[in-house]
Scaffold this motif. Structure first.
Motif, PDB file in Angstrom:
ATOM      1  N   UNK A  63       0.859  -1.182   0.000  1.00 20.91           N
ATOM      2  CA  UNK A  63       0.000   0.000   0.000  1.00 20.91           C
ATOM      3  C   UNK A  63       0.894   1.230   0.000  1.00 20.91           C
ATOM      4  N   UNK A  64       0.410   2.272  -0.660  1.00 25.96           N
ATOM      5  CA  UNK A  64       1.237   3.464  -0.835  1.00 25.96           C
ATOM      6  C   UNK A  64       0.590   4.664  -0.149  1.00 25.96           C
ATOM      7  N   UNK A  65       1.401   5.446   0.515  1.00 25.94           N
ATOM      8  CA  UNK A  65       0.901   6.683   1.131  1.00 25.94           C
ATOM      9  C   UNK A  65       1.717   7.853   0.588  1.00 25.94           C
ATOM     10  N   UNK A  66       1.035   8.889   0.137  1.00 28.29           N
ATOM     11  CA  UNK A  66       1.732  10.085  -0.325  1.00 28.29           C
ATOM     12  C   UNK A  66       1.309  11.273   0.524  1.00 28.29           C
ATOM     13  N   UNK A  67       2.293  11.974   1.061  1.00 26.74           N
ATOM     14  CA  UNK A  67       2.006  13.236   1.742  1.00 26.74           C
ATOM     15  C   UNK A  67       2.455  14.323   0.772  1.00 26.74           C
ATOM     16  N   UNK A  68       1.483  15.072   0.280  1.00 32.35           N
ATOM     17  CA  UNK A  68       1.797  16.078  -0.738  1.00 32.35           C
ATOM     18  C   UNK A  68       1.962  17.448  -0.099  1.00 32.35           C
ATOM     19  N   UNK A  69       2.812  18.251  -0.711  1.00 37.35           N
ATOM     20  CA  UNK A  69       3.003  19.619  -0.236  1.00 37.35           C
ATOM     21  C   UNK A  69       3.627  19.685   1.141  1.00 37.35           C
ATOM     22  N   UNK A  70       4.690  18.931   1.328  1.00 44.92           N
ATOM     23  CA  UNK A  70       5.375  18.923   2.628  1.00 44.92           C
ATOM     24  C   UNK A  70       6.431  20.024   2.648  1.00 44.92           C
ATOM     25  N   UNK A  71       6.420  20.885   3.674  1.00 41.09           N
ATOM     26  CA  UNK A  71       7.468  21.905   3.742  1.00 41.09           C
ATOM     27  C   UNK A  71       8.826  21.222   3.913  1.00 41.09           C
ATOM     28  N   UNK A  72       9.817  21.693   3.154  1.00 38.85           N
ATOM     29  CA  UNK A  72      11.120  21.041   3.136  1.00 38.85           C
ATOM     30  C   UNK A  72      12.028  21.662   4.192  1.00 38.85           C
TER      31      UNK A  72
ATOM     32  N   UNK B 235      -2.732  13.279  11.203  1.00 38.57           N
ATOM     33  CA  UNK B 235      -2.535  14.416  12.127  1.00 38.57           C
ATOM     34  C   UNK B 235      -1.140  15.034  12.030  1.00 38.57           C
ATOM     35  N   UNK B 236      -0.131  14.193  11.823  1.00 42.96           N
ATOM     36  CA  UNK B 236       1.233  14.732  11.707  1.00 42.96           C
ATOM     37  C   UNK B 236       1.328  15.623  10.464  1.00 42.96           C
ATOM     38  N   UNK B 237       0.758  15.147   9.355  1.00 36.55           N
ATOM     39  CA  UNK B 237       0.792  15.916   8.108  1.00 36.55           C
ATOM     40  C   UNK B 237       0.136  17.279   8.317  1.00 36.55           C
ATOM     41  N   UNK B 238      -0.976  17.260   9.048  1.00 42.00           N
ATOM     42  CA  UNK B 238      -1.707  18.494   9.331  1.00 42.00           C
ATOM     43  C   UNK B 238      -0.838  19.446  10.162  1.00 42.00           C
ATOM     44  N   UNK B 239      -0.229  18.874  11.167  1.00 42.72           N
ATOM     45  CA  UNK B 239       0.610  19.641  12.085  1.00 42.72           C
ATOM     46  C   UNK B 239       1.766  20.355  11.379  1.00 42.72           C
ATOM     47  N   UNK B 240       2.402  19.632  10.451  1.00 47.60           N
ATOM     48  CA  UNK B 240       3.572  20.219   9.796  1.00 47.60           C
ATOM     49  C   UNK B 240       3.179  21.087   8.597  1.00 47.60           C
TER      50      UNK B 240
END
Ligand code: ASP
Ligand code: MG
Length: 405
Positions: free
Chosen positions: A262-271, A323-328
């Motif tokens: 299964x694949x998970x993508x977090x898009x638009x992550x601040x670098x 939630x982590x994705x939201x937080x960052x």
């Protein structure tokens, strides 16, 4: 006298007739004057059935009780096998993991063997007994029963072979050995007479189901040769060993595949520093193992991060990641559970250009879209859609001429 350690998988002891068949094979060895230690898995689907039963009773069972429950599967098969040997007039004794002297750490459901004290096994062998050991289990310092993780009986067998200084560890199963690809997908697949630890390790972690990767790793560390062969037919199997094989140079040795991706993508992550740790630390804490991880080079300090987990872990992983994705401050979190991975493996690929290009070209000719690519020195893996896996395996097997014996 040398000791032989054998292991029989769950399908080889799935019913009374099969247990009698295994007893007959063990007795044959013993009659030739060998000292035999046989490790067994639980009968057929026993472990799955116990897991299922537990989940009906408690959605979140205590790991300690779960391990104690699962360990019973191997107790059943080992005692029945000893009884089958007794019925044919042979001296045999069944030992649980702890009775066999297997100590582990306290990580229930994925315990690591910390040591083996084989005194009891040796005593029983000296008394003329065939020793049957329940696979996949051990005991902590505090005398709690642990299990080694799914497929752990292979690890028990190799660990015992090492501690008893056996010449070889024989793994008997429902396939005749290690093949160049899964013969159910590629009927032309060839059985390999031998394969190196490194290649086998890559095969096992890339989805080839023949042997558990931890057992191969253990074999490699202690240089214990492992034979994989059929428990039904008398045919030479595959020997996994550490020697150099000249013939393997410049060749792809096998195609492995895994449909449980299964694949998970977090898009638009601040670098910025710390982001990957923020995402992967909580997952590690929950025991979710992440396989392939790919992060794009960022444009305008925004990047995408994609990784894969096994399907069974997807729900939990998403619960942690969202939630982590939201937080960052990431844009969104997407998942796809219908993925698979296909790998080409071979020591001969080391330092030789052209293998990757050939693999990608072959997949493109099949109209297959590659979603992620990862490599090691001796492996190239592509994550693709699950429904294309069979076509990919067939085409790659042909292109790398693995059908040519
Ligand atoms: N019975 C356990 C399982 O099914 C261990 C093993 O078979 O090696 O995972
Ligand atoms: Mg099993």
């Amino acid at each position: 006298m040398a000791i032989v350690v054998q292991k029989y998988g769950g399908s080889s002891v799935a019913d009374a007739d099969k247990i009698r068949n295994v007893a007959r094979r063990i007795a044959e060895k013993y009659t030739k004057g060998e000292k035999v230690v046989a490790v067994v898995s639980a009968m057929g689907d026993t472990t799955d059935n116990l897991l299922d039963l537990a989940s009906k009773i408690n959605a979140n069972p205590e790991p300690r009780e779960m391990d104690l429950l699962l360990s019973t599967g191997e107790i059943v098969s080992s005692t029945l096998l000893a009884m089958a040997l007794h019925a044919s007039g042979f001296k045999a004794i069944a030992l649980s993991g702890p009775q066999a002297g297997i100590s582990t750490d306290a990580s229930f459901s994925r315990a690591r063997i910390t040591g083996i004290q084989p005194r009891r096994i040796i005593k029983e062998l000296d008394r003329g007994n065939i020793v049957i050991v329940a696979g996949f289990q051990g005991m902590t310092k505090d005398k709690d029963i642990t299990t080694l993780g799914r497929g752990g009986s292979d690890t028990t067998a190799v660990a015992l072979a090492v501690s008893l200084k056996a010449n070889i560890c024989e793994i008997y199963t429902d396939v005749e050995g290690v093949y160049t690809a899964d013969p159910r997908i590629v009927p032309e697949a060839n059985k390999l007479s031998e394969i190196g630890y490194e290649e086998m390790l890559e095969m096992a972690t890339s989805g080839a189901k023949v042997m558990h990767h931890r057992a191969v790793e253990l074999g490699q560390v202690f240089n214990m040769p492992i034979l994989v062969a059929s428990s039904y037919v008398e045919k030479p199997g595959t020997i996994i060993h550490g020697g150099d094989n000249m013939e393997a140079r410049n060749k792809v040795r096998g195609i492995a595949h895994d449909m449980d991706v299964a694949k998970i993508t977090i898009a638009g992550v601040p670098d910025r520093p710390g982001i990957a740790a923020a995402i992967f630390l909580p997952m590690a804490r929950e025991g979710i193992s992440v396989d392939t991880i790919v992060q794009n080079a960022s444009a305008n300090n925004i990047t995408d991060l994609t990784f894969t987990v096994s399907r069974g872990d997807l729900k939990k992983a998403m619960e942690i990641v969202k939630p982590v994705a939201h937080e960052i401050g990431a844009k969104e979190c997407l998942s796809n559970s219908a993925m698979g991975k296909v790998s080409i493996i071979g020591i001969g690929m080391q330092n030789t250009p052209g293998y990757a290009a050939k693999m990608f070209q072959t997949l493109s000719e099949q109209g297959i879209n590659i979603e992620l690519i990862t490599t090691s020195e001796i492996r190239i893996t592509c994550i693709i859609s699950e429904d294309k896996i069979k076509d990919a395996v067939k085409a790659l097997h042909k292109v790398f001429e693995l059908d040519k014996g």
